[in-house]
Design an enzyme around this catalytic site. Structure first.
Site, mmCIF file in Angstrom:
data_model
loop_
_atom_site.group_PDB
_atom_site.id
_atom_site.type_symbol
_atom_site.label_atom_id
_atom_site.label_comp_id
_atom_site.label_asym_id
_atom_site.label_seq_id
_atom_site.Cartn_x
_atom_site.Cartn_y
_atom_site.Cartn_z
ATOM 1 N N SER A 124 83.373 54.623 -50.423
ATOM 2 C CA SER A 124 83.351 55.126 -48.859
ATOM 3 C C SER A 124 84.247 54.575 -48.131
ATOM 4 O O SER A 124 84.987 53.181 -48.323
ATOM 5 C CB SER A 124 82.218 54.950 -47.978
ATOM 6 N N TYR A 148 75.146 48.107 -46.557
ATOM 7 C CA TYR A 148 75.642 49.414 -47.353
ATOM 8 C C TYR A 148 76.621 49.364 -47.838
ATOM 9 O O TYR A 148 77.669 49.807 -48.806
ATOM 10 C CB TYR A 148 75.090 50.917 -46.769
ATOM 11 N N LYS A 152 79.517 48.565 -51.647
ATOM 12 C CA LYS A 152 80.120 49.975 -52.035
ATOM 13 C C LYS A 152 81.557 48.394 -52.454
ATOM 14 O O LYS A 152 82.349 48.786 -53.352
ATOM 15 C CB LYS A 152 81.093 50.664 -50.734
#
Ligand code: WQD
Length: 334
Positions: A124, A148, A152
């Site tokens: 992302s 989050y 990643k």
């Protein structure tokens, strides 16, 4: 060529499975249905007219994963399965670190055991944090501002290290900007449970009358109209990028990173006004305070993906708005 797609019933996963089937790949999907619905299996088959294998379990279950690799002649893996709500990750960091890292680690262990070396990873643009300049290139400084995003980034590091330790391994890391839209059939799309965190699913629910009005999180950013600017990319363009990444993984070794974005930034109000115009529907909104953690602007330099994968986005913001709304209308008239 049989491709394992983890999280293949989710928003981006399901659109990618459709593109894989259309490109005559054989597909095996593993999904635990924690953020997807079993009826997507039949919808994918209806869209493509093709069959695929589906297993329902958590990718962290090494024993079951090993059984799938023993039974299915898997050639490569596209890994989507992960939790992806930024706000939830702040409230539940351990749940995010455990799930989002253990899925990847378990996958790599079983892949190496079975001699499967081609891996496409769903990353992302959030790994770029708050960029100092725009557009964003793949060699920009990486920094994250929420668990989050950190999962990643940590996954990217894990995969790089696996490539260093195993010179047969080939990893293509795709950094998505803001995926929106839906398949033109209206059979699959983005349908988060509960109140949507992201902009487009919220706009759709307001247009549909389910929610009263959109809260625009701040209009005092250093952007043309003061509202947040993002690189929205049609989920079908994004899915097609995975086919190109799979092809790249087949003829390279090591780890490669690519931005999957359009290279164009649109503000919140750009998106709202476009959505209203193309769908001939109202979207009432009010300006409220900034959302903590938001950045002013973010959009990609997609040159590297074009030059090395032969991929670029072709669908514009109007199609994204039309297809997003068409999906919800189709869902209501099931
Ligand atoms: C877009 C813009 C908001 C909702 C996140 C994740 C990212 C990726 C995509 C997973 C911002 C504004 C939003 C609303 C608003 N997810 N907004 N009112 O935050 O850019 O990215 O989703 O990979 O990792 O960080 O997307 O859609 O939440 O916000 O004004 O009700 O819309 O401030 O400017 P974001 P978003």
């Amino acid at each position: 060529m049989k491709v394992l797609v983890t999280g293949g019933l989710g928003f981006i996963g399901s659109h990618t499975v459709c593109e894989l089937l259309d490109a005559n790949y054989e597909v095996v999907v593993i999904d635990d249905l924690s953020n997807s619905s079993i009826d997507v299996v039949d919808k994918i088959k209806e869209i493509t007219g093709k069959d695929f294998v589906f297993y329902q379990f958590d990718v962290c279950n090494e024993e079951k994963l090993d059984e799938v690799f023993s039974k299915e002649n898997i050639d490569s893996v596209i890994h989507f399965a992960a939790y992806k709500a930024v706000g939830e990750s702040v409230a539940k960091p351990l749940m995010y670190y455990e799930n989002n890292l253990l899925t990847t680690i378990t996958l790599c262990k079983v892949m190496l055991k079975h001699g499967v070396f081609k891996f496409v990873f769903s990353s992302s643009a959030t790994v770029y944090g708050s960029p100092k300049t725009l557009p964003i290139k793949e060699d920009f400084l990486l920094s994250t501002t929420n668990p989050y995003g950190t999962t990643k980034l940590m996954n990217e590091k894990i995969l790089e290290d696996v490539c260093v330790a195993n010179d047969n391994f080939s990893v293509i890391i795709l950094r998505y900007f803001n995926p929106i839209g839906a398949h033109s059939s209206g059979l699959i799309g983005e349908n988060p449970t509960g109140i949507p965190n992201n902009l487009m699913p919220y706009i759709v629910r307001v247009a549909d009358g389910e929610l009263k009005e959109l809260s625009v999180f701040g209009n005092d950013y250093d952007t043309p109209d003061g509202t947040g600017v993002r690189d929205y990319i049609h989920v079908v363009d994004l899915a097609k990028g995975h086919i190109k990444a799979l092809e790249k993984a087949a003829n390279t070794k090591g780890t490669r990173f690519y931005n999957l974005g359009t290279g164009h930034g649109y503000s919140v109000l750009d998106l709202v006004e476009t959505f209203k115009r193309v769908n001939n529907v109202d979207v009432p909104y009010k300006i409220v305070g900034r959302r903590p953690g938001d950045i002013a602007a973010c959009y990609a330099d997609p040159t590297k993906a074009y030059e090395e994968l032969g991929w670029k986005a072709t669908l514009g913001i109007e199609e994204m708005c039309k297809d997003s709304y068409n999906f919800i209308l189709k869902q209501k008239n099931k």
